[in-house]
Scaffold this motif. Sequence first.
Motif, mmCIF file in Angstrom:
data_model
loop_
_atom_site.group_PDB
_atom_site.id
_atom_site.type_symbol
_atom_site.label_atom_id
_atom_site.label_comp_id
_atom_site.label_asym_id
_atom_site.label_seq_id
_atom_site.Cartn_x
_atom_site.Cartn_y
_atom_site.Cartn_z
ATOM 1 N N LEU A 98 3.105 5.884 -3.141
ATOM 2 C CA LEU A 98 4.191 6.689 -3.709
ATOM 3 C C LEU A 98 4.079 6.736 -5.230
ATOM 4 C CD1 LEU A 98 7.191 5.337 -1.573
ATOM 5 C CD2 LEU A 98 6.008 7.514 -1.253
ATOM 6 N N ALA A 99 3.883 5.566 -5.827
ATOM 7 C CA ALA A 99 3.796 5.500 -7.291
ATOM 8 C C ALA A 99 2.604 6.296 -7.815
ATOM 9 C CB ALA A 99 3.708 4.042 -7.739
ATOM 10 N N LEU A 100 1.471 6.168 -7.142
ATOM 11 C CA LEU A 100 0.252 6.845 -7.613
ATOM 12 C C LEU A 100 0.298 8.349 -7.372
ATOM 13 C CD1 LEU A 100 -2.308 4.155 -6.482
ATOM 14 C CD2 LEU A 100 -1.857 4.846 -8.847
ATOM 15 N N ALA A 101 1.057 8.778 -6.376
ATOM 16 C CA ALA A 101 1.228 10.221 -6.181
ATOM 17 C C ALA A 101 1.842 10.863 -7.425
ATOM 18 C CB ALA A 101 2.100 10.486 -4.955
ATOM 19 N N ILE A 102 2.626 10.082 -8.145
ATOM 20 C CA ILE A 102 3.213 10.561 -9.402
ATOM 21 C C ILE A 102 2.292 10.258 -10.577
ATOM 22 C CG2 ILE A 102 5.156 10.283 -11.000
ATOM 23 C CD1 ILE A 102 6.820 9.475 -8.456
ATOM 24 N N ALA A 103 1.942 8.978 -10.716
ATOM 25 C CA ALA A 103 1.239 8.530 -11.912
ATOM 26 C C ALA A 103 -0.197 9.037 -11.993
ATOM 27 C CB ALA A 103 1.251 7.003 -11.972
ATOM 28 N N SER A 104 -0.819 9.316 -10.845
ATOM 29 C CA SER A 104 -2.213 9.787 -10.854
ATOM 30 C C SER A 104 -2.366 11.268 -10.549
ATOM 31 C CB SER A 104 -3.032 8.994 -9.828
ATOM 32 O OG SER A 104 -3.104 7.636 -10.186
ATOM 33 N N ASP A 105 -1.448 11.825 -9.734
ATOM 34 C CA ASP A 105 -1.640 13.193 -9.262
ATOM 35 C C ASP A 105 -0.773 14.234 -9.974
ATOM 36 O OD1 ASP A 105 -3.468 12.211 -7.461
ATOM 37 O OD2 ASP A 105 -2.029 12.042 -5.822
ATOM 38 N N ILE A 106 0.400 13.835 -10.451
ATOM 39 C CA ILE A 106 1.282 14.797 -11.141
ATOM 40 C C ILE A 106 1.207 14.617 -12.652
ATOM 41 C CG2 ILE A 106 3.654 15.610 -11.447
ATOM 42 C CD1 ILE A 106 4.279 14.578 -8.631
ATOM 43 N N HIS A 107 1.499 13.420 -13.106
ATOM 44 C CA HIS A 107 1.665 13.178 -14.540
ATOM 45 C C HIS A 107 0.449 13.547 -15.385
ATOM 46 C CE1 HIS A 107 1.472 10.205 -17.990
ATOM 47 N NE2 HIS A 107 2.390 11.066 -18.355
ATOM 48 N N PRO A 108 -0.787 13.179 -14.996
ATOM 49 C CA PRO A 108 -1.915 13.472 -15.885
ATOM 50 C C PRO A 108 -2.121 14.958 -16.160
ATOM 51 C CG PRO A 108 -2.532 11.819 -14.257
ATOM 52 C CD PRO A 108 -1.202 12.367 -13.833
ATOM 53 N N LEU A 109 -1.719 15.806 -15.229
ATOM 54 C CA LEU A 109 -1.890 17.248 -15.430
ATOM 55 C C LEU A 109 -0.854 17.835 -16.385
ATOM 56 C CD1 LEU A 109 -2.616 18.127 -11.719
ATOM 57 C CD2 LEU A 109 -4.209 18.491 -13.617
ATOM 58 N N ASN A 110 0.219 17.080 -16.614
ATOM 59 C CA ASN A 110 1.346 17.628 -17.369
ATOM 60 C C ASN A 110 1.660 16.869 -18.647
ATOM 61 O OD1 ASN A 110 1.804 19.663 -15.550
ATOM 62 N ND2 ASN A 110 3.409 18.604 -14.431
ATOM 63 N N ASN A 111 0.800 15.932 -19.030
ATOM 64 C CA ASN A 111 1.173 15.172 -20.217
ATOM 65 C C ASN A 111 0.912 15.979 -21.495
ATOM 66 O OD1 ASN A 111 -1.550 14.814 -20.873
ATOM 67 N ND2 ASN A 111 -1.656 12.779 -19.968
ATOM 68 N N LEU A 112 1.349 15.436 -22.605
ATOM 69 C CA LEU A 112 1.385 16.192 -23.861
ATOM 70 C C LEU A 112 0.005 16.662 -24.302
ATOM 71 C CD1 LEU A 112 3.126 17.205 -26.226
ATOM 72 C CD2 LEU A 112 2.770 14.972 -27.320
ATOM 73 N N ARG A 113 -0.994 15.835 -24.145
ATOM 74 C CA ARG A 113 -2.327 16.242 -24.636
ATOM 75 C C ARG A 113 -2.882 17.405 -23.820
ATOM 76 N NH1 ARG A 113 -7.036 12.122 -22.916
ATOM 77 N NH2 ARG A 113 -6.416 11.711 -20.778
ATOM 78 N N ALA A 172 0.830 -1.203 0.000
ATOM 79 C CA ALA A 172 0.000 0.000 0.000
ATOM 80 C C ALA A 172 0.865 1.253 0.000
ATOM 81 C CB ALA A 172 -0.927 -0.008 1.212
ATOM 82 N N HIS A 173 1.952 1.234 0.772
ATOM 83 C CA HIS A 173 2.834 2.404 0.823
ATOM 84 C C HIS A 173 3.535 2.619 -0.518
ATOM 85 C CE1 HIS A 173 5.427 5.476 2.479
ATOM 86 N NE2 HIS A 173 6.496 4.807 2.076
ATOM 87 N N ALA A 174 4.088 1.552 -1.084
ATOM 88 C CA ALA A 174 4.780 1.672 -2.367
ATOM 89 C C ALA A 174 3.837 2.153 -3.464
ATOM 90 C CB ALA A 174 5.420 0.334 -2.751
ATOM 91 N N MET A 175 2.603 1.629 -3.469
ATOM 92 C CA MET A 175 1.645 2.054 -4.477
ATOM 93 C C MET A 175 1.209 3.498 -4.259
ATOM 94 S SD MET A 175 1.364 -0.257 -6.724
ATOM 95 C CE MET A 175 0.039 0.561 -7.607
#
Length: 216
Positions: A98-113, A93-96
Amino acid sequence: MTKPVLYDYFRSSAAYRVRIALNLKGIDYESVPVNLAEGAQKEAGYRARNPQGFVPMLEMEGQRLTQSLAIIDWLDATVPEPRLVPADPADRAHAMALALAIASDIHPLNNLRVLKYLGGPLGQDEETRNAWYAHWIAEGFAALEMLAAARASRFLFGDAPGIADVCLVPQMFNARRFAVPLDDFPTLLRADAEACQLGAFAAAHPDKVASVGAAR
């Protein structure tokens, strides 16, 4: 056995994650570039394979897999060593998180589209788009630093690279591309530096992938 095929774009952070994961698992694969900047992901041939029109997509063992974290989860289930997601439920749960803080909370706001939409229909200039990009990375990294710091070790979580590092390194690459200040995130910087010393991460770097593609 047919070699796995990764539909890839060298600067896609989601594809970068999967390249790292495949390398950590020791899986030899064929890379098929999908040029997001030129809109190749929207072409009918690719959309027939992947209706979302995103990268990465992995074809392996008769499966056609999409979404980077789903691909990594499948790889962990089918090629168990080295594990990228901990088996212990609390550690998982902790590792996920951390991963989701990036993959769900940061990345979608900044991707190319998103950036293209800001610059196209919404008419925002490059300076404004860059400020948008930097804001969401800085806000997300501040939260991630606090979340990770208490339990970080050599890597973002533990003494071996895992899913959190697989997500962190591409996002750190993006931050540096856009000149986002990183001095306030010592835990992230340390984990990123440790990971980038490993061949599996170095071989997946966008500059390496772009140079290999240019040589073909």
